[in-house]
Design a protein around this motif. Structure first.
Motif, short mmCIF file in Angstrom:
data_model
loop_
_atom_site.label_atom_id
_atom_site.label_comp_id
_atom_site.label_asym_id
_atom_site.label_seq_id
_atom_site.Cartn_x
_atom_site.Cartn_y
_atom_site.Cartn_z
N TYR A 1 35.17 35.16 38.01
CA TYR A 1 35.60 34.19 39.02
C TYR A 1 34.70 34.08 40.24
O TYR A 1 34.71 33.07 40.95
N GLU A 2 33.87 35.12 40.51
CA GLU A 2 33.05 35.09 41.73
C GLU A 2 32.08 33.92 41.80
O GLU A 2 31.91 33.32 42.86
N PRO A 3 31.41 33.54 40.69
CA PRO A 3 30.51 32.38 40.77
C PRO A 3 31.25 31.11 41.21
O PRO A 3 30.71 30.33 42.01
N GLN A 4 32.45 30.91 40.72
CA GLN A 4 33.21 29.72 41.10
C GLN A 4 33.64 29.78 42.57
O GLN A 4 33.65 28.77 43.27
N VAL A 5 33.98 31.02 43.03
CA VAL A 5 34.37 31.18 44.43
C VAL A 5 33.19 30.84 45.34
O VAL A 5 33.34 30.13 46.35
N LYS A 6 31.98 31.30 44.97
CA LYS A 6 30.77 31.00 45.77
C LYS A 6 30.52 29.50 45.82
O LYS A 6 30.16 28.96 46.88
N ASN A 7 30.69 28.83 44.70
CA ASN A 7 30.50 27.37 44.68
C ASN A 7 31.49 26.68 45.61
O ASN A 7 31.13 25.73 46.33
N GLU A 8 32.74 27.15 45.61
CA GLU A 8 33.75 26.55 46.48
C GLU A 8 33.42 26.79 47.94
O GLU A 8 33.58 25.90 48.79
N ALA B 1 39.95 30.58 49.03
CA ALA B 1 39.14 30.07 47.92
C ALA B 1 39.31 30.94 46.69
O ALA B 1 39.39 30.43 45.56
N THR B 2 39.38 32.26 46.89
CA THR B 2 39.56 33.18 45.75
C THR B 2 40.90 32.93 45.06
O THR B 2 40.98 32.87 43.82
N ILE B 3 41.95 32.77 45.85
CA ILE B 3 43.29 32.53 45.28
C ILE B 3 43.31 31.22 44.49
O ILE B 3 43.83 31.16 43.38
N GLU B 4 42.72 30.16 45.06
CA GLU B 4 42.72 28.87 44.38
C GLU B 4 41.94 28.93 43.07
O GLU B 4 42.39 28.39 42.04
N VAL B 5 40.78 29.59 43.08
CA VAL B 5 39.98 29.70 41.85
C VAL B 5 40.71 30.53 40.81
O VAL B 5 40.77 30.17 39.63
N LEU B 6 41.30 31.65 41.23
CA LEU B 6 42.01 32.51 40.29
C LEU B 6 43.24 31.79 39.71
O LEU B 6 43.51 31.90 38.51
#
Length: 451
Positions: free
Chosen positions: A24-31, A62-67
């Protein structure tokens, strides 16, 4: 990312989704980078806020939304891929779910509890119901024929006004015997001579010819309330009016002959009173059946529930109902009413789903919805015999109706009830007892009083 399933008993399973930072970290960074471009922070130009500051401000969100998105998608795919037949949707598993620490945990575990649908075996032969077959007796048939005669008079258009005729009038507000320029006017007013209060007032009209023009005060001859109903509330209440008689409509009681039979049953060839009476009886009993079917269906549903035993994961379902009510009802409210208000509905929903799955012709099609709407908007029209231009205009009206989702759901529910009723009537043993309509209504009222 890894997903596993374990059993929690006969109908409950726990689904575990393991997520590591690489998932999930790559998606969090993008967000966070997207937020960086939009961020407006005092002391920094737009788009130039340091990423570290953005992370401190929005990292957890952002982490919560991506997860949430990632775990929800994974859970949905797992259910589809493994063909899990569930009641409702999985909930967070209270027996296994632990608090999550995004900053210090490299591996996160999400646990969901899901309820499997029970195996349902429907034995229609076990269901036995006593119910009324409502018949039209002679008295009811006589009454209906009298009503048909009253509602379908023979109509003529005489040249002069009679005592019980109905008049089509033009009216213009008047004063001192002359029309008022720019005064109230109405081009189509239907006045029944029966509404005029006295014989003296009726003399204003009786014997007048079509085309006659004269002054009338409607409040005087009808009373204020009826005058307002006749002319409309925007008409001056106590004014004189210049009236012109455009048409006279005279009604006479029709004879029971072939002309009358054709008017009532245009698609049937009826030559005598006995055959006419038999058709009236048939139509009355068809309507009775349509009415009583709405009472029969709940009785059939109750009998099927009683004779189709299966277990439900009640505690899970109470939680599921609570969450789906989004705070409108408390857990205590649902606990108090679960057996009487909720469980029975869930039982029928599962039985109904099984019946429809085994009898796919019970499913509601779009064409059935369209046909039903057409029949409601334009009753009596034969869609199949229309030309393409007329069909196109009718289809546009139906399409506008179909834009209202609530109306569509109501139509689907009505169609589903009719189909299910007709299906169950062929499957269940129903012991019919002949009953007149009046006696049937009395039995319902007695049943309500006893309840």
């Amino acid at each position: 990312m890894n997903t596993t399933q374990t059993s929690k008993g006969e109908q409950l399973v726990s689904i575990q989704i393991n997520v590591v930072k690489d998932d999930y970290e790559p998606q969090v960074k993008n967000e966070l980078k997207k937020l960086q471009k939009k961020a407006n922070v005092p002391g920094f130009r737009p788009g130039m806020v340091p990423l570290g500051m953005i992370k401190k401000m929005y990292g957890v969100q952002a982490t919560i939304e991506v997860l949430n998105s990632l775990v929800s998608e994974t859970l949905n795919n797992y259910i589809l891929d493994n063909k899990l037949d569930l009641i409702g949707y999985p909930l967070s598993d209270p027996d296994h779910q632990q608090p999550l620490d995004f900053d210090h945990q490299d591996s996160l575990d999400f646990f969901f509890e899901a309820a499997l649908r029970p195996e349902i075996h429907i034995d229609y032969d076990k269901v036995n119901i006593d119910f009324a077959h409502v018949i039209a007796d002679d008295a009811a048939i006589d009454k209906t024929i009298e009503e048909l005669i009253e509602r379908n008079p023979n109509i003529t258009h005489p040249d002069t006004v009679g005592e019980d005729d109905t008049l089509e009038l033009k009216v213009r507000e008047a004063e001192d015997g002359k029309e008022i320029e720019n005064g109230f006017q109405k081009d189509y007013v239907m006045l029944s001579m029966k509404d005029i209060r006295t014989k003296t007032n009726k003399k204003h009209f009786i014997g007048k010819e079509v085309g006659a023009e004269f002054i009338v005060n409607f409040a005087d001859i009808l009373g204020d309330e009826k005058a307002a109903t006749l002319l409309g509330n925007d008409a001056p209440a106590d004014s004189d009016y210049n009236v012109i008689i455009d048409d006279v409509r005279h009604e006479e009681k029709p004879e029971l002959n072939e002309e009358f039979f054709k008017k009532i049953f245009p698609n049937k060839d009826i030559n005598d009173s006995e055959t006419f009476r038999a058709n009236v009886k048939e139509e009355m009993e068809r309507q009775y059946t349509s009415e009583t079917d709405r009472i029969l269906l709940p009785k059939m549903i109750d009998a099927l529930i009683e004779n189709t035993p299966f277990n439900l994961p009640d505690e899970f379902l109470k939680r599921w109902i609570t969450e789906n009510n989004q705070g409108r009802l408390s857990a205590d409210d649902i606990e108090k009413n679960y057996e009487t208000n909720y469980k029975k509905g869930l039982q029928w929903q599962l039985i109904e789903d099984r019946i429809v799955k085994e009898n796919m012709d019970l499913a509601i099609t779009d064409e059935e919805v369209n046909a039903f709407i057409r029949s409601q908007i334009f009753p009596g029209l034969d869609y199949e015999t229309m030309d393409d231009d007329m069909k196109g205009r009718l289809d546009k009206i139906v399409d506008n109706y179909l834009k209202n989702e609530e109306q569509i759901n109501n139509v689907k529910n009505q169609l589903a009830d009719v189909k299910m009723t007709n299906f169950l009537k062929t499957k269940l043993k129903i012991n019919y007892t002949d009953q007149t309509y009046d006696d049937f209504i009395k039995s319902l009222e007695n049943g309500k009083r006893k309840a």
